[in-house]
Design a protein around this motif. Sequence first.
Motif, PDB file in Angstrom:
ATOM      1  N   ASP A  37       0.840  -1.203   0.000  1.00  0.00           N
ATOM      2  CA  ASP A  37       0.000   0.000   0.000  1.00  0.00           C
ATOM      3  C   ASP A  37       0.873   1.251   0.000  1.00  0.00           C
ATOM      4  O   ASP A  37       0.651   2.196  -0.761  1.00  0.00           O
ATOM      5  N   THR A  79       5.770   1.999  13.935  1.00  0.00           N
ATOM      6  CA  THR A  79       4.311   2.105  13.958  1.00  0.00           C
ATOM      7  C   THR A  79       3.903   2.252  15.414  1.00  0.00           C
ATOM      8  O   THR A  79       4.595   1.804  16.328  1.00  0.00           O
ATOM      9  N   ARG A 101      -3.199   4.664   9.585  1.00  0.00           N
ATOM     10  CA  ARG A 101      -4.025   3.547   9.159  1.00  0.00           C
ATOM     11  C   ARG A 101      -5.267   3.563  10.044  1.00  0.00           C
ATOM     12  O   ARG A 101      -5.169   3.392  11.251  1.00  0.00           O
ATOM     13  N   TRP A 118      -6.227   4.305   4.535  1.00  0.00           N
ATOM     14  CA  TRP A 118      -4.961   4.983   4.822  1.00  0.00           C
ATOM     15  C   TRP A 118      -5.140   6.491   4.683  1.00  0.00           C
ATOM     16  O   TRP A 118      -5.832   6.956   3.777  1.00  0.00           O
TER      17      TRP A 118
END
Lengths: 215, 185
Positions: free
Chosen positions: A53, A136, A167, A172
């Motif tokens: 992505d 993340t 996210r 997104w």
Amino acid sequence: MKRKRSIEKEIEEEHEEIKYEDTSVRELLTMMKDYSELITDLAYAAIVFENTDLADEVGHIESEMDKMMYLIRLKSMLSARTLEDAERLSGLLQVASAAEKISDAAEDMVGILNMDVDVRSILPHILKEADEKIHTLKILNDSDIAGRLIGELRIESFTGVRIVAIRRRNRWIYGPNGHSELASGDIIIVCGVDAGFEELKEVAHGRLSWNEVIS
Amino acid sequence: MKETEKKLLEMKNTSELMLDLAYSALLYYNHDIAEEVVELEDRIDYLYEDIQKASLNKFKETGNFDRALIFMKVADAIERIADAALDIADVVLRDIEIHPVLRQSLKESDTIMLKKPVHKGSLLDGKSLGQVNLASETGMWVVAIKRGNEWIYGPDENTVLMGGDIIFTRGPEDSIDTMNKWTSP
């Protein structure tokens, strides 16, 4: 004068697909600069997390950059009347073209994900040692930054960490700006120095309040 | 980490610093900062060549194709990013008059990059970054330190600043006054 108008019209017709017609040179350049910074972050993140992505978004931004470069070139040429204009605009175009060059490089970099080579065992552990690390982070329910705007919090100013992407459920948000809101349950991809990341992590997990960070 | 891996990482760190410096050289029309970009580009070129040679040699030895290809691809992309930073700095170095629109565009960013010499006897002289709590006290993050001809990238809280260092910091514009105070004798 007539001739000039018809050229402008031609340009407009030929490039209808470009959505930036009404965008000023200033806005285009601001976008190109911001994109040039975002796209390298996204490219490294795509490689570290082997995420298609993110890699696709790099490709998407790159093609937007091409369009903006084309348009900024046209607009600049049309606005130059004197040698002085032309000189100043050439500097501006040089910067725009540098931003475009960066996006090309970023796209080539994520290209290795499609080359059927073993990226995983080679690159992520190197990039994880960089000065600006990519992580993340999940924003938990108890966190007091949930429901607030990134610009209002001034996260980058206070922590030295910038949010590259969010996210949210199946969606997104790439390169969120100051008006983007953070929500509990969001997984954010951040890029920045260690100390700031640790602090932001405490806040995202609800163990530290944002006020304690900024005071 | 292996030698070549360290070099690739240094390339990445250097290219990011160059881009930061290039945009701020443009914003302040600062020749001095633009010159730093040129100097760093030399380092990039050296590292790039070295990585190419080392990768191919390693391939000859081990036959590991993936590793060589990945290193060369990434190093190439980084080299081009550094080159783009140089193009930006070049606008300042060639004394091209900056278009007002360009400056407006750059101003819209909410953090700025600052270059400050640390004077002997200043608050920061001889202190570690952790000791003075620079980031939380001033809002400025030290991105890199230049000590003589050496560069220290991504210093941590144990990094000690010395009089004569030149520090490159990033943060909100309203931190400039505090930084001035902290670095002056």
